[in-house]
Write an enzyme that holds these catalytic residues in place. Structure first.
Site, PDB file in Angstrom:
ATOM      1  N   SER A 103       0.620  -1.038   0.059  1.00 29.23           N
ATOM      2  CA  SER A 103      -0.102   0.053   0.264  1.00 29.23           C
ATOM      3  C   SER A 103       0.415   0.878  -0.444  1.00 29.23           C
ATOM      4  O   SER A 103       1.436   1.332  -1.465  1.00 29.23           O
ATOM      5  CB  SER A 103      -1.079  -0.113   1.169  1.00 29.23           C
ATOM      6  OG  SER A 103      -1.577   0.667   0.867  1.00 29.23           O
ATOM      7  N   ASP A 245      -2.323   6.558  -3.478  1.00 29.55           N
ATOM      8  CA  ASP A 245      -1.158   5.585  -2.818  1.00 29.55           C
ATOM      9  C   ASP A 245      -0.730   4.523  -3.940  1.00 29.55           C
ATOM     10  O   ASP A 245      -0.735   4.241  -5.238  1.00 29.55           O
ATOM     11  CB  ASP A 245      -1.652   5.134  -1.484  1.00 29.55           C
ATOM     12  CG  ASP A 245      -2.771   3.743  -1.683  1.00 29.55           C
ATOM     13  OD1 ASP A 245      -3.474   4.041  -2.150  1.00 29.55           O
ATOM     14  OD2 ASP A 245      -2.829   3.292   0.001  1.00 29.55           O
ATOM     15  N   ASP A 247      -1.350   1.726  -4.171  1.00 33.67           N
ATOM     16  CA  ASP A 247      -1.875  -0.353  -4.334  1.00 33.67           C
ATOM     17  C   ASP A 247      -3.447   0.624  -5.750  1.00 33.67           C
ATOM     18  O   ASP A 247      -3.795  -0.515  -5.080  1.00 33.67           O
ATOM     19  CB  ASP A 247      -2.127  -1.145  -4.165  1.00 33.67           C
ATOM     20  CG  ASP A 247      -2.983  -0.373  -2.384  1.00 33.67           C
ATOM     21  OD1 ASP A 247      -3.133   0.019  -2.001  1.00 33.67           O
ATOM     22  OD2 ASP A 247      -3.352  -1.835  -1.499  1.00 33.67           O
ATOM     23  N   ASP A 249      -5.846   1.784  -3.302  1.00 29.78           N
ATOM     24  CA  ASP A 249      -6.634   2.058  -3.172  1.00 29.78           C
ATOM     25  C   ASP A 249      -7.377   3.090  -2.102  1.00 29.78           C
ATOM     26  O   ASP A 249      -8.469   2.965  -1.581  1.00 29.78           O
ATOM     27  CB  ASP A 249      -7.222  -0.101  -1.824  1.00 29.78           C
ATOM     28  CG  ASP A 249      -6.254   0.748  -0.820  1.00 29.78           C
ATOM     29  OD1 ASP A 249      -5.567   1.452  -0.822  1.00 29.78           O
ATOM     30  OD2 ASP A 249      -6.083  -0.335  -0.363  1.00 29.78           O
TER      31      ASP A 249
END
Length: 454
Positions: A103, A245, A247, A249
């Site tokens: 992340s 960010d 990833d 999400d």
């Protein structure tokens, strides 16, 4: 060995806690657990995707080896945002989906996160079954031979296009007249964001930090480093800046003045809009204990109800499912629009923001500034390990210090101290109507923790 799964999967520095051997065992264990729900002769189907970290291929290869060894077929999605993997898992009717990502963390970290066949994070029960095999009984797992071995299909281009099709379908506006700057954090959004926003030919889009090299993910860019984007938005005269960010999400934004729009403010504006359109059951949104006091004040003034959970998008989602709510999220930018997704989705959130901005005819500062942010000071205190986190959180000296500081604040704010679910950190958060007071209280508590643990 301790518990593998934290609040957001398995995390660690690669080859210093998270390595190829562990990834192989996780793949082996996951396939074994999934196979128990299949008919005789049927193979589990697992999707797998990753962000842009240099260690992603290393871990993916090991996970695939474990999955195929235990007889699972694999769909390799390549580089794809975490929510994209969740969506494709459902769309392909797979039994599970695996994301390799840490992340918003630095590049040397990575992680393994698993979704079930419905696109939701695995239950605690299934995670425990996988852990038991990895930690105690992986040598007893049946390793397949001959035609029972799993195989890999490479479906990255089609999978990402299908996911982008889905995102595009969630709004019905051409977004004409808007000009935006998008920061991909040199992460997974680098593979999809430009293609997504290019679908709206009347939307003028510039993209930055979309040139990943394996080690520059989240490096002074993206949702954890918003200042550079803010300056560029102001200098370039953009209507909005969007930051993902690693990833993708999460999504945060900045208005035309370069002022941060956080998850609370996104939830406030989108919640009000959904309420007015009859799309918000019980007029309720789900936030966490980290949400700013300003969100609660805004909700009270605008006929919204805020329900709070412990930190973590899993906790938010569970409350939404329990109560039948459709909107929830975290101040950090994890937003769940349950009409359209099973998990937080940064690019989906960006589209909902842009759609609302376009329909409102307002400037972003007007639309999102109605939810005032009380001054908030957040200090992350590094500790030795997970045991140290728990020792601090259970200490009487910390409880006494918090009580004393709350007396000092005299009801003018709040204090929240919690252990990070993914890192060896204790997070100290203080809110107050006065910035100096919030900073002073937070620093005092952070220094106390440091003195006790060092």
């Amino acid at each position: 060995m301790g518990k593998l799964f934290g609040t957001d999967g398995i995390r660690g520095v690669v080859n210093a806690g998270l390595d190829a051997d562990l990834a192989y065992k996780v793949g082996l264990a996951a396939a074994t657990v999934l196979a128990k729900n299949k008919k005789a002769g049927e193979k589990p189907l697992v999707t797998i995707g990753k962000d842009t970290r240099i260690s992603g291929d290393l871990l993916k290869g090991s996970l695939i080896a474990g999955l195929c060894t235990a007889g699972a077929n694999v769909l390799d999605l390549g580089t794809l945002p975490t929510p994209g993997v969740a969506w494709v898992t459902v769309d392909e009717k797979a039994d599970a989906g695996i994301v390799i990502s840490a992340s918003h963390n630095p590049f040397e970290h990575n992680g393994i996160k698993i979704f079930n066949g419905e696109g939701y994070k695995l239950s605690d029960e299934l995670e425990e079954k996988i852990e038991d095999i990895v930690l105690f009984s992986h040598n007893d797992v049946s390793r397949k031979t001959h035609g029972e071995l799993g195989k890999v299909s490479y479906v990255a281009p089609k999978a990402s296009e299908d996911y982008i099709d889905h995102l595009e379908s969630t709004i019905h506006s051409d977004l004409g007249g808007l000009r935006i700057l998008v920061d991909c954090a040199n992460g997974a959004a680098s593979a999809t964001a430009a293609r997504l926003f290019d679908r709206f030919d009347k939307l003028r889009t510039d993209v930055i930090n979309a040139d990943p090299d394996g080690v520059n993910i989240n490096e002074k860019c993206g949702s954890t480093h918003i200042d550079a984007l803010a300056a560029m938005v102001v200098a370039g005269g953009y209507d909005l800046g969007i930051a993902f960010d690693g990833d993708a999400d999460r999504c945060l934004a900045v208005d035309e003045k370069g002022v941060l729009i956080d998850g609370d403010q996104i939830m406030a504006a989108c919640g009000t809009d959904m309420k007015e359109r009859g799309l918000l059951p019980e007029n309720a949104v789900v936030a966490t204990v980290m949400s700013n006091i300003g969100l609660h004040a805004y909700a009270k003034e605008n006929g919204l109800t805020v329900e709070c959970t412990a930190v973590g998008d899993r906790n938010v989602l569970e409350r939404m499912q329990e109560k039948g709510y459709m909107l929830g999220g975290e101040q950090s930018g994890h937003m769940i629009f349950l009409h359209h997704a099973t998990t937080g989705d940064g690019e989906l959130t960006a589209l909902q923001i842009l759609d609302l901005l376009h329909r409102s005819g307002k400037k972003a500062s007007e639309l999102f500034g109605g939810c005032r942010r009380y001054p908030q000071e957040l200090i992350n205190v590094a500790v030795a390990d997970n045991d140290a986190k728990q020792r601090v959180m259970g200490a009487q000296w910390l409880k006494d210090a918090i009580a004393e500081k709350e007396r000092r604040m005299n009801g003018d704010g709040r204090i929240l101290v919690r252990a990070s679910g993914t890192e060896a950190l204790v997070r100290v958060m203080v809110e107050a109507s006065d910035d100096a007071l919030a900073r002073s209280v937070a620093e005092d508590l952070a220094n106390l923790i440091k003195s006790k643990e060092n």
